[in-house]
Design an enzyme around this catalytic site. Structure first.
Site: not given
Length: 438
Positions: A294, A337, A343, A352, A373
């Site tokens: 990704h 992450h 963010e 999402y 997260h």
């Protein structure tokens, strides 16, 4: 909310190109030729410069426009303090910065007669507006068109509609933004918002720092991400209105009001590059892997506000637009992450791909720097076992405001009834799968 406003919005002409040196006149001959400030401006107009940068900033970063208007902006009475409502401004000192993951449901319904400015509600931010650093995250929920005019001396406004169309009447002309599009109003530009539906809801990034610009593309090449040609600027349109008009000015964190004897949206012609824009997020040219892994979310950057450190943004605006996922032997949702950046994420429509539930249109989540997260348990389990066929992600439109500094929540956001009390639970069901013998 009238049919006339909708008809006006849908029939607008535009100029195109982000950062271009635009020129427009609503009356032929209103724009002077060969000079900015002639001894007598055409048609009895006043010449006025609106500076969005210091005079001596490098040409590539210099923002200014020349306006030719019926009355000069200086022709107004004193401003007096007004109620700030739910608007807050950096520095944010009501609460301490919080490392916890936070998520909110949409704003509740506002009282009847709430316009765009009255419906602004500050979630949090960072920096210091008086030092022109940092940003703020606001939400808005309105059910009435504005009969007053607003300008923001503290920063530029990136407006992200989530529900209900907007008609922005600005000094430069008219712009139309629907959910799935964004509007960018530069610092100091006066505007009024008409609602095109019964109510309107969405998000606002108030950028105190360097103006938003298109990101550098580096090895991507000359094309990709947001194309400059897809940004729409207004053509000149003016109001020749005599009579009382309330003008609200946001200055160093406070609202100030004055009653003019005319409309300040009286610019008959203009030229320059300090102008408002709209952009359709569905035109974003999404890039991604065609092999494995990704990509980092920076590949989805629409606009960036640079800082004094190359690559380290005061704030980035990122969109997760419709795209294909084709990575082989790849966990395709966004990875787990911990980020040196902070963010804030919002959702315009659909779902999402990192969250199976709880993250809804009009809501938002905040993951401050180094706060862990990633996908929830349901998403992780499903993606870990999925057959890796080409997959089209086309049922959602999410975005992110990513900033170099921690985002401090306002007191009203930290104590809001629509703050989800058990957001951490989405990760509590993640199981141990470690097998040393493998």
């Amino acid at each position: 909310m009238s049919g006339d406003a909708r008809k006006t919005a849908e029939g607008l002409a535009h100029l195109t190109g982000f950062g271009n040196e635009h020129a427009s006149e609503a009356v032929p001959g209103a724009l002077p030729e060969g000079r900015n400030s002639p001894q007598r401006a055409p048609l009895g107009l006043y010449a006025e410069q609106l500076s969005g940068s210091a005079f001596t900033e490098p040409r590539a970063h210099n923002r200014r426009s020349w306006l030719y208007r019926i009355r000069p902006s200086a022709a107004h009475p004193p401003f007096t303090r007004a109620d700030n409502g739910a608007i807050r401004t950096a520095p944010f000192t009501e609460t301490a910065p919080d490392p916890n993951r936070l998520r909110w449901n949409p704003l509740p319904e506002p009282p009847a007669g709430t316009d765009f400015v009255g419906g602004l509600w500050t979630l949090g931010g960072n920096g210091d507006a008086t030092q022109r650093t940092g940003m703020a995250v606001h939400l808005y929920h309105a059910n009435s068109s504005m009969d007053r005019v607003f300008s923001d001396a503290d920063g530029e406004l990136l407006i992200v509609p989530e529900r209900g169309g907007l008609l922005l009447r600005t000094e430069f002309g008219l712009l139309h933004a629907e959910p799935g599009q964004v509007a960018l109003v530069p610092r100091g530009v006066r505007f009024r918002v008409d609602l095109l539906d019964e109510s309107a809801r969405g998000y606002v990034c108030e950028n105190y720092g360097a103006p938003f610009q298109l990101p550098d593309l580096g090895p991507i090449g000359a094309n990709g991400l947001a194309a400059a040609r897809d940004f729409k600027a207004p053509v000149a349109a003016y109001e020749d209105v005599e009579g009382p008009v309330e003008v609200v000015n946001k200055f160093c964190g406070n609202l100030w009001t004055a009653t003019y004897d005319h409309s300040p949206l009286d610019v008959v012609a203009w030229h320059g590059n300090h102008v408002p824009y709209t952009y359709d997020l569905r035109r974003f040219n999404v890039l991604g892997t065609i092999s494995y892994d990704h990509p980092d979310p920076s590949i989805f950057t629409v606009l960036t506000s640079p800082s004094d450190t190359p690559g380290l943004a005061g704030v980035d605006f990122v969109v997760f637009a419709p795209r294909w996922l084709v990575g082989e032997d790849t966990f395709r949702p966004p990875y787990f992450h911990r980020n040196v950046m902070s963010e804030y994420m919002g959702l315009i429509e659909g779902a999402y791909d990192a969250k199976a539930a709880g993250f809804v249109p009009g809501g938002g989540s905040l993951h401050n720097m180094m706060s862990a997260h990633g996908p929830d348990r349901e998403t992780f389990d499903r993606a870990s076992a999925a057959e890796l066929r080409p997959q089209k992600i086309d049922d959602g439109l999410a975005f992110m405001f990513e900033t170099r500094w921690p985002v401090t929540a306002t007191a009203q956001a930290a104590r809001a009834e629509h703050l989800q009390p058990a957001y951490d639970d989405v990760w509590q069901g993640l199981q141990r799968h470690f097998r040393p013998s493998d």
